[in-house]
Design an enzyme around this catalytic site. Structure first.
Site, PDB file in Angstrom:
ATOM      1  N   SER A 231       0.856  -1.194   0.000  1.00  0.00           N
ATOM      2  CA  SER A 231       0.000   0.000   0.000  1.00  0.00           C
ATOM      3  C   SER A 231       0.883   1.232   0.000  1.00  0.00           C
ATOM      4  O   SER A 231       2.015   1.210   0.512  1.00  0.00           O
ATOM      5  CB  SER A 231      -0.894   0.009   1.237  1.00  0.00           C
ATOM      6  OG  SER A 231      -1.545   1.260   1.391  1.00  0.00           O
TER       7      SER A 231
ATOM      8  N   TYR B   7      -1.712  -0.732  10.181  1.00  0.00           N
ATOM      9  CA  TYR B   7      -1.757  -1.063   8.754  1.00  0.00           C
ATOM     10  C   TYR B   7      -0.529  -0.530   8.029  1.00  0.00           C
ATOM     11  O   TYR B   7       0.116  -1.244   7.255  1.00  0.00           O
ATOM     12  CB  TYR B   7      -3.037  -0.485   8.155  1.00  0.00           C
ATOM     13  CG  TYR B   7      -3.280  -0.826   6.707  1.00  0.00           C
ATOM     14  CD1 TYR B   7      -3.764  -2.079   6.337  1.00  0.00           C
ATOM     15  CD2 TYR B   7      -3.052   0.114   5.696  1.00  0.00           C
ATOM     16  CE1 TYR B   7      -4.020  -2.388   5.004  1.00  0.00           C
ATOM     17  CE2 TYR B   7      -3.303  -0.184   4.370  1.00  0.00           C
ATOM     18  CZ  TYR B   7      -3.786  -1.437   4.025  1.00  0.00           C
ATOM     19  OH  TYR B   7      -4.027  -1.738   2.713  1.00  0.00           O
TER      20      TYR B   7
END
Length: 270
Positions: free
Chosen positions: A143, A157
Site C-alpha cells: 500500500s 496497517y
C-alpha cells in the site's frame, strides 16, 4: 508477454476486491487458479463464476497467518496441481482503531499477522519449489500507506505494509539470480470493502474516483506475465485526482478513543 496458460497461481484474499478481480483475469488467461481466503462462500462464488466462463479454479479455505494451515495449503496445491508458479499475496486487514494512542495490542497483532506474517509464511512455503526450478513469481500487494503512513489506514496497517515492502525487497535482492521474481505493488486508495472500516467511510461518489480493484488486478497480471527475464521490482498505482482527506484524518484521530479522552477532542474543537 509470456503465456500464463497452465500456470499454477495462488491468490489470497480472492473472495472480493483486488483478489477476486485478479483471480478472474488469471483464469481468463488460461492459468489454474487457487482461491484462498477465510470464508468459503465468497470463494466458491468466485470459483463458480470462473468455471462458468470456462476457466479453472479451486477454492481453498485457510487462515494464512497460521503456519500449519499454510503448509497444508501449499502441500495440497503441489499434490493436486503441481508446484506454485505464481503467488499473489493480496489478503489484507485494517484495524478499526487508527490512532496509535488507542489501539489495543491484540488488534495491532491481528493486523500484523494478516498483512505481514502471512506473506512471510506463504513466501517461505513456496520458495523451495521455485528455487529448485529456478523459476517463480511472488507478487505482494502492499500500500502507499507504507510510504505515506497516516490516519487513513492507521498505525498498524501502515507499519505492516511497510514491513511487507521491505520483505519483498529482501526476496528480490537475495534470490533474483536463482530465478525468483519478487514484486511489490503499492496502491493508493482502492474501492474495496476495506473502505468500510474507515473512520469516515467514503461516499459512493468518492469511491468511484478511486482506483478500482480491476485496475490493480491489471497491474498484477502485467507483472506476472512479463518474460521471466524481466521483473517489475515495485509498482505504484494511485487515483489521478487528489482529494481532500482532512476530515477523514480528523475522524481517524478520535475513532475508538477512550471516553475520558474525548474531552480533549472537544476542547480542541472550541
Amino acid at each position: 508477454m509470456s503465456n500464463l496458460q497452465g500456470k499454477v497461481v495462488v491468490v489470497t484474499g480472492a473472495g472480493s476486491g483486488i483478489g477476486k478481480s485478479a483471480a478472474i483475469m488469471f483464469a481468463q488467461r488460461g492459468a489454474r487458479v487457487v482461491l484462498v481466503g477465510r470464508r468459503p462462500m465468497p470463494l466458491e462464488e468466485v470459483a463458480s463464476a470462473i468455471k462458468a466462463q470456462g476457466g479453472q479454479a479451486w477454492a481453498y479455505t485457510a487462515h494464512i497467518e497460521r503456519k500449519q494451515e499454510v503448509t497444508a495449503l501449499v502441500g495440497w496445491v503441489r499434490e493436486q496441481l503441481g508446484p506454485v508458479d505464481i503467488l499473489v499475496n493480496n489478503a489484507g486487514s485494517a484495524s478499526k482503531t487508527l490512532n496509535a494512542r488507542w489501539i489495543e495490542e491484540a488488534e495491532w497483532e491481528q493486523v500484523q499477522d494478516v498483512n505481514l506474517k502471512a506473506v512471510f509464511l506463504l513466501s517461505q512455503a513456496v520458495l523451495p519449489d521455485m528455487l529448485a526450478r529456478r523459476d517463480g513469481t511472488i507478487i505482494t500487494v502492499s500500500s502507499l500507506a507504507a510510504l505515506r503512513p497516516n490516519l487513513l489506514g492507521g498505525a498498524a496497517y501502515g507499519a505492516a505494509k511497510a514491513g511487507v515492502r521491505n520483505f519483498m525487497a529482501y526476496l528480490h535482492n537475495t534470490f533474483r539470480n536463482e530465478g525468483l521474481r519478487a514484486t511489490t505493488i503499492l496502491p493508493g486508495e482502492v474501492n474495496t470493502p476495506i473502505m468500510d472500516n474507515r473512520a469516515n467511510p467514503p461516499a459512493e461518489a468518492v469511491r468511484e474516483q478511486m482506483v478500482q480493484p480491476e485496475d490493480v488486478a491489471e497491474a498484477i497480471l502485467l507483472c506476472a506475465s512479463l518474460p521471466a527475464r524481466t521483473v517489475v521490482e515495485e509498482l505504484r498505482i494511485a487515483p489521478t485526482a487528489l482529494r481532500d482527506i482532512s476530515g477523514d484524518l480528523e475522524a481517524g484521530r478520535w475513532k475508538n478513543a477512550p471516553p475520558e479522552c474525548l474531552a480533549e477532542r472537544d476542547s480542541l474543537l472550541k
